[in-house]
Design a protein around this motif. Structure first.
Motif, PDB file in Angstrom:
ATOM      1  N   LEU A 160       0.881  -1.200   0.059  1.00 19.13           N
ATOM      2  CA  LEU A 160       0.050   0.169  -0.088  1.00 19.13           C
ATOM      3  C   LEU A 160       1.046   1.263  -0.072  1.00 19.13           C
ATOM      4  N   LEU A 161       0.325   2.319  -0.446  1.00 16.74           N
ATOM      5  CA  LEU A 161       0.973   3.530  -0.688  1.00 16.74           C
ATOM      6  C   LEU A 161       0.161   4.495   0.342  1.00 16.74           C
ATOM      7  N   LEU A 162       0.884   4.792   1.519  1.00 17.28           N
ATOM      8  CA  LEU A 162       0.089   5.611   2.548  1.00 17.28           C
ATOM      9  C   LEU A 162       0.495   7.024   2.265  1.00 17.28           C
ATOM     10  N   SER A 163      -0.431   7.929   2.145  1.00 18.79           N
ATOM     11  CA  SER A 163      -0.183   9.511   1.976  1.00 18.79           C
ATOM     12  C   SER A 163      -0.580   9.905   3.355  1.00 18.79           C
ATOM     13  N   ARG A 164       0.397  10.735   3.943  1.00 19.48           N
ATOM     14  CA  ARG A 164       0.136  11.569   5.271  1.00 19.48           C
ATOM     15  C   ARG A 164       0.844  12.838   4.953  1.00 19.48           C
ATOM     16  N   LEU A 165       0.282  13.951   5.659  1.00 24.93           N
ATOM     17  CA  LEU A 165       0.640  15.196   5.916  1.00 24.93           C
ATOM     18  C   LEU A 165       1.399  15.259   7.111  1.00 24.93           C
ATOM     19  N   ASN A 166       2.868  15.933   7.248  1.00 19.16           N
ATOM     20  CA  ASN A 166       3.845  16.113   8.411  1.00 19.16           C
ATOM     21  C   ASN A 166       3.961  17.547   8.459  1.00 19.16           C
ATOM     22  N   ASN A 167       3.156  18.041   9.274  1.00 17.05           N
ATOM     23  CA  ASN A 167       3.476  19.663   9.314  1.00 17.05           C
ATOM     24  C   ASN A 167       2.961  20.173   8.119  1.00 17.05           C
ATOM     25  N   VAL A 168       1.877  19.887   7.713  1.00 17.49           N
ATOM     26  CA  VAL A 168       1.318  20.393   6.352  1.00 17.49           C
ATOM     27  C   VAL A 168       2.123  19.962   4.880  1.00 17.49           C
ATOM     28  N   ARG A 169       3.181  19.091   5.077  1.00 19.95           N
ATOM     29  CA  ARG A 169       3.913  18.888   3.928  1.00 19.95           C
ATOM     30  C   ARG A 169       3.696  17.362   4.043  1.00 19.95           C
ATOM     31  N   GLY A 170       3.651  17.028   2.528  1.00 19.50           N
ATOM     32  CA  GLY A 170       3.260  15.355   2.187  1.00 19.50           C
ATOM     33  C   GLY A 170       4.498  14.680   2.342  1.00 19.50           C
ATOM     34  N   GLU A 171       4.207  13.261   2.619  1.00 21.68           N
ATOM     35  CA  GLU A 171       5.067  12.304   2.645  1.00 21.68           C
ATOM     36  C   GLU A 171       4.262  11.052   2.251  1.00 21.68           C
ATOM     37  N   ILE A 172       4.933  10.102   1.874  1.00 22.21           N
ATOM     38  CA  ILE A 172       4.365   8.817   1.435  1.00 22.21           C
ATOM     39  C   ILE A 172       5.024   7.993   1.978  1.00 22.21           C
ATOM     40  N   LEU A 173       4.372   6.625   2.556  1.00 21.97           N
ATOM     41  CA  LEU A 173       4.937   5.483   3.094  1.00 21.97           C
ATOM     42  C   LEU A 173       4.599   4.446   2.419  1.00 21.97           C
ATOM     43  N   LYS A 174       5.489   3.363   2.122  1.00 28.29           N
ATOM     44  CA  LYS A 174       5.134   2.071   1.609  1.00 28.29           C
ATOM     45  C   LYS A 174       4.820   1.027   2.543  1.00 28.29           C
TER      46      LYS A 174
END
Length: 579
Positions: A365-379
Motif C-alpha cells: 500500500l502507498l500511505l499518504s500523510r501530512l507532516n506539519n502540512v507537508r506531504g510524505e508517502i510511506l510504503k
C-alpha cells in the motif's frame, strides 16, 4: 486522492498586483479591528433572485471592470495570465490499464475532451504517441448533444469493457453507456441507464451492482439511490434484483467489488450522513456489517485485511485507539463474536501529522500523510503477520499526490509541487523511483523564500501558515500581502504551484500567505472537529491570528493586507472582515 483547487481569482490578483506598486499610505482592506454592525444595511443583498440585487451586483461588477481595464498594467497582466491559462505544455496524468496508460485530455481543439491511450513504454518518453479511444467533441457533433464526460469505469483485469458516464450540459444526472475499448465504440445492446444520479460497479462481465432512480421510494431525501440491486446482462433494468435498501434519511447507498486477488470481496455501503457510513460484507445473498464505528472511514481491503481510519477516539476491548489511526481487521473475522480481538494498528498519527489516504499496488500500500502540512508517502507491506512501513524517498517540502497505482503491478505515479517548484511527476515500480515529466516554470522563482510560521489563536492554539515572498523584503509593514484561508470539510491547504499567482503577484513583489486554520484537515480529525458547531468561532479566530502575526512581525500592515477565500473560505473571509 487530493483534488485540485483554484484558490485565487484573476480579478483579485489584478487588483492586488496594482496595489503592489502603489504608495503604502494608500487605501486598502478594512482593518481587522472594525466592529460588526448588527443592524446590517446590506442584509437585503442576501436575496439573490431579487432584480434589485442583481442590478446592484451588475453595477459593482461594471465599476470593477472599468477600474481594472483602464489601469495601464491591465493588458500586460491579462496577456501574461492568458498565456499561462491556455498553455498546452501540461503533464498528461496517467491511469494504468494493464500494459496501457490512459489519459483524459482537454485543450482548445478538444474542449469536451479525448479519452486516449498509449503503452507504458511510450508514456515514459517526452512526447508519447496517443491513440484516441473516445472523442467527446465528435460524439456531440454526431448526436447533436452537449455531453460532458463524467468518467469511465472499466472491468478489471483487461479493462476493455467500460461504463461511460455522460452528463447533458454538465447536470448532476448522468446517462451511462457500456463501451468497448478494443472497438472504440459503444455496445449497441450493452448496459445502458437513463440520466440519473446512478451508482454502478462491475461484479463480472455480465453483472453489475446498480443504484438508480426507480421512482421516489428508491431515492434518499438527498436525491441519491437508496437501493442496491444486481443487474444481469440482457435483463430489463426494472427487473434488477433488490439486495439491499437503506433508509430514506441516508445520503446514498451503493455496492462495489474489490478485484484484488488477495481480497476479492463485495461490499455495500450506507452513507448515513456526510461523515458517517455503515459498510457491509456481501456474499451474494446476505450482508454482514463491519464492526468499525459508523464514523470511521472505510479504506477498502488488502491482503485479506479490511482497513478503516478512525475519525474519533475508539474505546473497545479495554483499549483506546486514537482518532486519525488506521486499523486493520481480517475479513475472515467479520461476524464472529470476538472479531475485535483481532484488530491491528496499521498507522497512528503523532501530534504533527495526519493520515491523508491510501493507494493500492500489487504487493504494498502507498500511505499518504501530512507532516506539519507537508506531504510524505510511506510504503506499507504485510510481512510476518504484521504491518511494516518504509518511507518513499520523495521531496518533503511541498505537496505529494498519488496520481495512480495498480493492484495488478507495483507501478505507481506520484506528483510533487510547492509554491515555488512546478509539478514534477515521478514513476516508481516498487524498487526504484525516477522523475519522468515536469511542468515548465511559469514565473521567476529564483529569489523566492517559502517559510512556515505560526500565529497564536484566541485560545492559545498555535496556527501554522505558509508565507511566500522575495528574499530580503523590508520588515516595515509596507509589503502588499494576500492572505488565503478555507477551514472546512477536512480540506487541507498544502503548498501548491500557481503560475498565475506567481507571475502577476509574487514576481512583482507581492507576499502570499496561506492559513492552515482549524476546520480543515491539516492535522487530521481533531483539527477538523475543533472548529465545528459551537466551536466554529475558532476558525475565524485562527484566521485573524495569522493576520495579526503578519502585522506584528512587520511583514505588512492592516492597510496593505488583503484577505480572500472561495466557497467555505468565502464565508470565513466575510465574517473575518467584520471582526
Amino acid at each position: 486522492m487530493r483534488f485540485i483547487r483554484s484558490r485565487v481569482s484573476l480579478a483579485t490578483l489584478f487588483v492586488l498586483s496594482a496595489c503592489a506598486t502603489q504608495n503604502p499610505s494608500g487605501g486598502g482592506a478594512p482593518t481587522l479591528a472594525a466592529k460588526a454592525d448588527l443592524s446590517d444595511p446590506y442584509v437585503w443583498l442576501e436575496n439573490s433572485d431579487d432584480p434589485k440585487v442583481q442590478k446592484w451586483v451588475q453595477d459593482h461588477n461594471a465599476l470593477s471592470k472599468q477600474v481594472l481595464e483602464t489601469d495601464s498594467r491591465f493588458k500586460t497582466l491579462s496577456d501574461d495570465t492568458r498565456k499561462i491559462v491556455v498553455a498546452k505544455d501540461r503533464i498528461p496524468y496517467p491511469t494504468q490499464h494493464g500494459k496501457m496508460v490512459r489519459n483524459f485530455w482537454q485543450d482548445q481543439d478538444h474542449q469536451r475532451g479525448l479519452v486516449r491511450q498509449t503503452t507504458m513504454t511510450d508514456y515514459m518518453t517526452p512526447s508519447p504517441t496517443w491513440e484516441t479511444i473516445l472523442d467527446l467533441d465528435q460524439l456531440n457533433r454526431d448526436e447533436g448533444k452537449s455531453w460532458v464526460y463524467e468518467g469511465m469505469n472499466c472491468l478489471a483485469p483487461d479493462d476493455d469493457l467500460c461504463l461511460v458516464s455522460l452528463s447533458d450540459g454538465g447536470k448532476d444526472e448522468a446517462e451511462v453507456r457500456e463501451f468497448r475499448v478494443s472497438t472504440k465504440s459503444f455496445i449497441a445492446d450493452g448496459f445502458r441507464v437513463p440520466a440519473a444520479k446512478t451508482r454502478l460497479a462491475w461484479i463480472d462481465k455480465d453483472t453489475l451492482f446498480i443504484g438508480t432512480n426507480w421512482g421516489p421510494d428508491s431515492l434518499t431525501s438527498s436525491g441519491y439511490p437508496r437501493e442496491v440491486r444486481i443487474w444481469k446482462r440482457g435483463q430489463e433494468l426494472k427487473n434488477a434484483r433488490l439486495v439491499f435498501a437503506g433508509e430514506k434519511s441516508d445520503v446514498s447507498v451503493s455496492g462495489w467489488k474489490s478485484f484484488r486477488k488477495d481480497s476479492p470481496y463485495m461490499f455495500i455501503s450506507r452513507g448515513v450522513s456526510f461523515f458517517e457510513d455503515k459498510t457491509f460484507l456481501f456474499d451474494g445473498t446476505k450482508t454482514t456489517e463491519l464492526p468499525f464505528p459508523s464514523t470511521a472511514n472505510f479504506q477498502g481491503s488488502f491482503a485479506g485485511q479490511l482497513l478503516a481510519m478512525l475519525r474519533h477516539d475508539w474505546q473497545v476491548g479495554g483499549r483506546t485507539y486514537a482518532a486519525g489511526s488506521v486499523l486493520s481487521l481480517p475479513a475472515s473475522e467479520v461476524g464472529k463474536a470476538n472479531a475485535l480481538k483481532k484488530l491491528e494498528i496499521l498507522y497512528t498519527p503523532s501530534t504533527e501529522d495526519a493520515f491523508d489516504g491510501f493507494a493500492s499496488a500489487k504487493d504494498f500500500l502507498l500511505l499518504s500523510r501530512l507532516n506539519n502540512v507537508r506531504g510524505e508517502i510511506l510504503k506499507v507491506r504485510r510481512s510476518g503477520g504484521k504491518w511494516v512501513q518504509t518511507p518513499v524517498k520523495l521531496p518533503k517540502t511541498g505537496t505529494l499526490t498519488i496520481i495512480d497505482s495498480s493492484h495488478d503491478s507495483n507501478n505507481f505515479f506520484v506528483a510533487y509541487q510547492s509554491y515555488n517548484i512546478p509539478t514534477t511527476l515521478y514513476f516508481g515500480n516498487g524498487t526504484s523511483l525516477k522523475k519522468i515529466k515536469s511542468m515548465p516554470a511559469r514565473f521567476d522563482a529564483t529569489d523566492l523564500v517559502v517559510e512556515q510560521r505560526f500565529g497564536t489563536s484566541a485560545d492559545g492554539t498555535k496556527v501554522p501558515y505558509f508565507l511566500v515572498h522575495k528574499k530580503g523584503i523590508k520588515l516595515d509593514g509596507s509589503n502588499p500581502t494576500l492572505l488565503y484561508g478555507y477551514g472546512g470539510f477536512e480540506v487541507s491547504l498544502t503548498p501548491m504551484y500557481s503560475g498565475v499567482l506567481g507571475k502577476i503577484w509574487l514576481e512583482k513583489g507581492g507576499v502570499y500567505a496561506v492559513a492552515n486554520i482549524r476546520g480543515g484537515g491539516e492535522f487530521g480529525p481533531r483539527w477538523h472537529e475543533a472548529a465545528l458547531k459551537q466551536n466554529r468561532q475558532r476558525a475565524y479566530d485562527d484566521f485573524a491570528s495569522v493576520a495579526r502575526d503578519l502585522i506584528s512581525s512587520k511583514i505588512t500592515s492592516a492597510r496593505r493586507l488583503g484577505i480572500q477565500g472561495g466557497s467555505n473560505g468565502g464565508l470565513l473571509v466575510g465574517v473575518a472582515m467584520t471582526q
